[in-house]
Design a protein around this motif. Structure first.
Motif, PDB file in Angstrom:
ATOM      1  N   ILE A 169      -7.456   5.896  -4.149  1.00  0.00           N
ATOM      2  CA  ILE A 169      -8.690   6.136  -3.200  1.00  0.00           C
ATOM      3  C   ILE A 169      -8.961   4.944  -2.343  1.00  0.00           C
ATOM      4  N   LEU A 170      -9.275   3.856  -3.235  1.00  0.00           N
ATOM      5  CA  LEU A 170      -9.320   2.409  -2.711  1.00  0.00           C
ATOM      6  C   LEU A 170      -8.222   2.043  -1.655  1.00  0.00           C
ATOM      7  N   THR A 171      -6.845   2.205  -2.114  1.00  0.00           N
ATOM      8  CA  THR A 171      -5.685   2.096  -1.211  1.00  0.00           C
ATOM      9  C   THR A 171      -5.874   2.749  -0.064  1.00  0.00           C
ATOM     10  N   SER A 172      -6.261   3.905  -0.016  1.00  0.00           N
ATOM     11  CA  SER A 172      -6.264   4.904   1.276  1.00  0.00           C
ATOM     12  C   SER A 172      -7.158   4.371   2.026  1.00  0.00           C
ATOM     13  N   VAL A 173      -8.470   3.861   1.919  1.00  0.00           N
ATOM     14  CA  VAL A 173      -9.546   3.303   2.457  1.00  0.00           C
ATOM     15  C   VAL A 173      -8.696   2.034   3.090  1.00  0.00           C
TER      16      VAL A 173
ATOM     17  N   GLY B 183       0.712  -1.234  -0.034  1.00  0.00           N
ATOM     18  CA  GLY B 183      -0.021  -0.019  -0.033  1.00  0.00           C
ATOM     19  C   GLY B 183       0.780   1.128  -0.056  1.00  0.00           C
ATOM     20  N   TYR B 184       2.166   1.370   0.586  1.00  0.00           N
ATOM     21  CA  TYR B 184       2.862   2.733   0.754  1.00  0.00           C
ATOM     22  C   TYR B 184       3.913   2.829   0.098  1.00  0.00           C
ATOM     23  N   TYR B 185       4.665   1.359  -0.421  1.00  0.00           N
ATOM     24  CA  TYR B 185       5.924   1.528  -0.903  1.00  0.00           C
ATOM     25  C   TYR B 185       6.094   1.106  -2.352  1.00  0.00           C
ATOM     26  N   VAL B 186       5.084   0.705  -3.046  1.00  0.00           N
ATOM     27  CA  VAL B 186       4.928  -0.002  -4.396  1.00  0.00           C
ATOM     28  C   VAL B 186       4.816   1.137  -5.363  1.00  0.00           C
ATOM     29  N   PHE B 187       3.865   2.215  -5.255  1.00  0.00           N
ATOM     30  CA  PHE B 187       3.432   3.231  -6.065  1.00  0.00           C
ATOM     31  C   PHE B 187       4.795   4.152  -6.183  1.00  0.00           C
ATOM     32  N   PRO B 188       5.513   4.428  -5.252  1.00  0.00           N
ATOM     33  CA  PRO B 188       6.732   5.509  -5.704  1.00  0.00           C
ATOM     34  C   PRO B 188       7.522   4.829  -6.603  1.00  0.00           C
TER      35      PRO B 188
END
Length: 408
Positions: free
Chosen positions: A113-117, A32-37
């Motif tokens: 948005i889904l990831t944040s939830v 959730g936190y480290y893949v997108f960057p």
């Protein structure tokens, strides 16, 4: 509400919930936190999404998390951490599948948005709630071990994401992550158990207590304390400062004349020391003053940031990475422990969910403020000065924390 009523938990039950929390955070927070960057560059080159568009999407991510966090905290108290984590992980699977097929910008926004939830519902807030329910002693070590998964997951999932990228198969990586999340559902069912605690639901009294159980403040009573607001604003400022460095540290170092490899290595040390700080400082909390450790964890990054004003000396960049990283990791382990110390465990989820909004706002705003100031000033000196001041103020606010439970 609960799956297991256990006034006196066994060591096996405690080990299982800590192990499940660790594994859960490795998978859910890592994805959730480290893949997108890791994939921002390929999204820009392959899909045509600009950095401004992706940064705006991250701001939306932070806003959604801020809005959802208080609701999620209340659901944790009402339904138990396990049910909330299962729901969050199912939502995260959907978000990963959206990114697997993403071609348009709106899909990025939908996925974030889904990831944040999902990450409000299945990472550190519910895991901390689960652990706090099962430990009356040695909570510091328990939190440290479970939350160690945040750092391990960040390192592992970003490395996996990069490995897929080297072969040009970033979409396949999202399928792999979806499979891991399915496995994670089994881990949650196996290990995250909801322990019934006396005094957890005693009407609307301001202070709730039962024989043999630590007293706890109601949510309304916690809101009325000084410590709630100093912890909230102090943690929000820390979130802002660390978000700045998580996003801008490498760019800052390269702009200051550092080699790209050296800058990336320093950033890796910064992340690694956060992992070490979680386990070391968390374990120390059972033996030393919690207030003192919290003050150091929030205040020392201010002193460490001063080293960046002379980043032309490479050694000072690593001094910052080591000191700020270590104490930043300490903050991760100590914060949930502080909430149980100050307010008790009966409404841990709701109180943590409300306080997490401060951290989410800081994390969302920090990188944008740093980028804006850099564009206006042409360098990061004003940003660094702001970070020193805000981190120092954070430490001062945290130093005023106290146990708000009467008779404690």
């Amino acid at each position: 509400m609960t799956d297991t009523a256990s006034p006196s938990p066994t060591r096996a039950e405690q080990i299982r919930v800590v192990a499940a929390g660790f594994i859960s955070l490795c998978i859910t927070s890592g994805i959730g936190y480290y893949v997108f960057p890791v994939y921002m560059g390929v999204f820009e080159s392959e899909l045509g999404w600009t950095l401004t568009e992706m940064s705006t999407a991250l701001l939306v991510w932070g806003i959604v998390g801020t809005l959802v966090s208080p609701l999620c905290g209340r659901l944790i108290d009402r339904l138990g951490p396990r049910r909330v984590m299962i729901a969050g992980t199912l939502i995260q699977i959907v978000s990963v599948m959206v990114m697997w097929r993403a071609t348009h910008l709106w899909q990025l926004y939908a996925a974030l948005i889904l990831t944040s939830v999902a990450n409000v519902a299945n990472t550190y807030v519910p895991v901390s709630a689960a652990v706090s329910n099962w430990f009356d002693k040695d909570r510091g070590k328990a939190f440290a071990i479970a939350l160690f998964g945040l750092g391990v997951g960040g390192m592992a999932m970003s490395a996996i994401a990069n490995a897929f990228l080297e072969y040009g198969q970033w979409r396949d990586a999202y399928l792999f992550f979806a499979a891991l999340l399915v496995i994670e559902l089994g881990v949650i069912v196996w290990g995250i158990r909801d322990r019934a605690r006396a005094g957890a639901e005693i009407g609307k009294a301001d202070v709730e207590a039962s024989e043999g159980v630590e007293s706890s403040l109601s949510v309304a009573a916690a809101f009325g304390t000084r410590t709630f607001w100093t912890l909230g604003f102090g943690d929000g400022l820390a979130g802002l400062v660390f978000a700045v460095f998580n996003v801008h540290l490498v760019y800052f170092a390269v702009e200051a004349g550092m080699d790209q490899t050296l800058a990336a290595t320093a950033f890796g040390v910064f992340q690694l020391l956060q992992v070490l700080g979680i386990i070391v400082v968390g374990a120390l909390a059972d033996r030393f003053s919690l207030r003192a450790l919290m003050t150091l964890s929030y205040g020392m990054p201010a002193i460490a940031t001063l080293a960046l004003f002379r980043v032309d000396f490479a050694a000072l960049l690593f001094v910052f990475a080591i000191v700020a990283g270590f104490f930043g990791g300490g903050r991760t382990a100590l914060y949930p422990l502080t909430l149980t110390h100050s307010f008790g465990t009966a409404h841990f989820g709701a109180i943590y969910g409300a306080l997490n909004t401060f951290f989410m706002v800081g994390s969302a705003v920090g990188p944008l403020v740093a980028g804006y100031l850099h564009d206006r000033q042409g360098d990061y000196r004003l940003t660094l000065g702001l970070c020193v001041g805000l981190a120092g103020l954070s430490g001062i606010l945290i130093a005023t924390m106290r146990n708000e439970r009467p008779g404690a």
